[in-house]
Write an enzyme that holds these catalytic residues in place. Structure first.
Site, PDB file in Angstrom:
ATOM      1  N   ASP A  10     -31.051 -52.560 -21.314  1.00 43.57           N
ATOM      2  CA  ASP A  10     -32.268 -53.381 -21.379  1.00 43.57           C
ATOM      3  C   ASP A  10     -32.412 -53.874 -22.830  1.00 43.57           C
ATOM      4  O   ASP A  10     -33.401 -53.608 -23.495  1.00 43.57           O
ATOM      5  CB  ASP A  10     -33.512 -52.618 -20.888  1.00 43.57           C
ATOM      6  CG  ASP A  10     -33.809 -51.355 -21.691  1.00 43.57           C
ATOM      7  OD1 ASP A  10     -32.876 -50.785 -22.324  1.00 43.57           O
ATOM      8  OD2 ASP A  10     -34.977 -50.926 -21.699  1.00 43.57           O
ATOM      9  N   ASP A  15     -29.984 -50.770 -27.718  1.00 40.24           N
ATOM     10  CA  ASP A  15     -28.957 -51.116 -26.718  1.00 40.24           C
ATOM     11  C   ASP A  15     -27.916 -52.019 -27.370  1.00 40.24           C
ATOM     12  O   ASP A  15     -26.716 -51.917 -27.074  1.00 40.24           O
ATOM     13  CB  ASP A  15     -29.566 -51.873 -25.533  1.00 40.24           C
ATOM     14  CG  ASP A  15     -30.667 -51.100 -24.837  1.00 40.24           C
ATOM     15  OD1 ASP A  15     -31.766 -51.005 -25.418  1.00 40.24           O
ATOM     16  OD2 ASP A  15     -30.432 -50.601 -23.723  1.00 40.24           O
ATOM     17  N   ASP A 250     -29.593 -45.668 -28.445  1.00 42.10           N
ATOM     18  CA  ASP A 250     -28.742 -45.664 -27.251  1.00 42.10           C
ATOM     19  C   ASP A 250     -27.256 -45.527 -27.589  1.00 42.10           C
ATOM     20  O   ASP A 250     -26.465 -45.044 -26.761  1.00 42.10           O
ATOM     21  CB  ASP A 250     -28.925 -46.968 -26.473  1.00 42.10           C
ATOM     22  CG  ASP A 250     -30.254 -47.035 -25.732  1.00 42.10           C
ATOM     23  OD1 ASP A 250     -30.886 -45.988 -25.530  1.00 42.10           O
ATOM     24  OD2 ASP A 250     -30.640 -48.155 -25.338  1.00 42.10           O
TER      25      ASP A 250
HETATM   26  C1  BDR Z   1     -35.141 -45.662 -24.751  1.00 43.03           C
HETATM   27  O1  BDR Z   1     -36.113 -46.650 -24.471  1.00 43.03           O
HETATM   28  C2  BDR Z   1     -35.810 -47.836 -25.161  1.00 43.03           C
HETATM   29  O2  BDR Z   1     -36.843 -48.190 -26.052  1.00 43.03           O
HETATM   30  C3  BDR Z   1     -34.551 -47.623 -25.915  1.00 43.03           C
HETATM   31  O3  BDR Z   1     -33.729 -48.765 -25.781  1.00 43.03           O
HETATM   32  C4  BDR Z   1     -33.946 -46.398 -25.291  1.00 43.03           C
HETATM   33  O4  BDR Z   1     -33.093 -46.701 -24.248  1.00 43.03           O
HETATM   34  C5  BDR Z   1     -35.731 -44.601 -25.655  1.00 43.03           C
HETATM   35  O5  BDR Z   1     -36.820 -44.031 -25.012  1.00 43.03           O
HETATM   36 CA    CA Z   2     -32.350 -48.985 -23.823  1.00 44.80          CA
END
Ligand code: BDR
Ligand code: CA
Length: 338
Positions: A10, A15, A250
């Site tokens: 996402d 990411d 991530d």
């Molecule tokens: C997760 O939520 C998103 O903000 C980040 O991309 C990560 O995957 C952390 O809670």
């Molecule tokens: Ca993420």
């Protein structure tokens, strides 16, 4: 031998850090990327993902649009953390490429069927490691619609949940909080289909960090390539949180695929809280001594035993990310835009 992986993202500042690592590390074979709404609306997620892959010189990797919203919940983005465009508002040139016409679930089904076929009859194991870094909506839809896809999955290593802490709420981590039903479905299906699962959650997520000074070195590489983008993503977070260093987030889950011995895991039963006034979306990690008397627990046995990451060698993972994104260890240099 490379490890075939598919990321479900996402994108998302962190990411994007994960995509750079997966796109460039010579030990990984990035087969595809699928997108879900989460940190930003799914249209922005697709555009950001294509932009990162272009910076990494990897427009050969198919990218598919998936779920725009959670199974039941209303979507709640995290643009207050990730910027209005979901990727730090870096004013980076947008990718010229387009997404694959297939839905994310169809692309996953096709890639997993091909991986299962390639691994059949004593051939080398080319089954795919799925790395979901987003709400688990696409995976839940896949595993319920095409359970036969499990034959092409080696394991699932997901970023989400936590044994101890929350971020979206005091109880729940964002990816699981965003679509708790999807997370519950994935754990249930993984248990049923015999898919090994590793949870790279908030217990370790914040620890591998890159300093603003190292980020500035990456930015100096310039050329609108992977190194510059990686540096800008870290610099954005340092500025956003007024800190001298920022997590690779991530990307740590991708590090756990490349270098498993950098995390300490315990195999534990995990459930997702689907009710609760203050605790919906929490991952309930059962750390009791299971020599105890289960007969007197009204909940019985959890559907999935998950390898929960409880400790990480943070510097080792941060260096792995830095070396790869800077080009010192990459498969295709810094992927500068031509
Ligand atoms: C997760 O939520 C998103 O903000 C980040 O991309 C990560 O995957 C952390 O809670
Ligand atoms: Ca993420």
């Amino acid at each position: 031998m490379t490890t075939p992986v598919i990321l479900d993202v996402d994108t998302g500042v962190d990411d994007a850090c994960a995509l750079l690592l997966a796109a460039l590390h010579p030990g990984l074979d990035l087969r595809a990327v699928t997108c879900a709404g989460g940190n930003a609306p799914v249209e922005s997620v697709v555009r950001n993902t294509l932009t990162v892959l272009e910076a990494a010189g990897r427009l050969d990797v198919p990218v598919a649009r998936g779920a725009a919203r959670p199974l039941l919940e209303h979507p709640v983005d995290a643009t207050h953390v990730h910027g209005l465009d979901g990727m730090g508002d870096l004013d980076w040139p947008k990718a010229r490429a387009h997404a694959d016409p297939r839905h994310a679930v169809e692309l996953l089904r096709d890639e997993l069927a091909a991986a299962a076929a390639a691994s059949a009859d004593g051939s080398p194991d080319r089954r795919i490691t799925l790395v979901p870094l987003a709400p688990l909506t696409n995976l839940a839809l896949l595993l319920r619609t095409h359970p036969e896809a499990a034959a092409g999955i080696r394991e699932i290593v997901f970023m989400g949940g936590a044994a101890h802490v929350g971020n979206a709420t005091a109880s729940a981590e964002f990816n699981v909080f965003h679509d708790p039903e999807a997370a519950a479905v994935v754990l249930d299906a993984a248990g049923e289909l015999g898919i090994p699962v590793t949870m790279y959650g908030l217990d370790v997520f914040y620890e591998p960090r890159v300093s603003a000074a190292r980020a500035a070195e990456l930015v100096r590489a310039g050329g609108r390539g992977a190194a510059e983008l990686g540096g800008r993503l870290i610099a954005y977070q340092c500025q956003r949180f007024s800190s001298a260093a920022a997590t690779i987030g991530d990307a740590g889950a991708v590090c756990a695929v490349i270098d498993r011995s950098g995390v300490m895991t315990h195999r534990l039963p995990v459930r997702v809280e689907l009710a609760g006034t203050w605790s919906r979306g929490r991952t309930i990690v059962d750390r009791r001594d299971w020599s105890g008397d289960l007969d007197h627990d009204p909940h019985g046995v959890a559907p999935a035993a998950v390898d929960v990451c409880l400790e990480v060698e943070a510097e080792r993972y941060a260096e792995l990310w830095l070396e790869t994104v800077s080009g010192a260890r990459s498969r295709a240099g810094t992927g500068a835009r031509t």
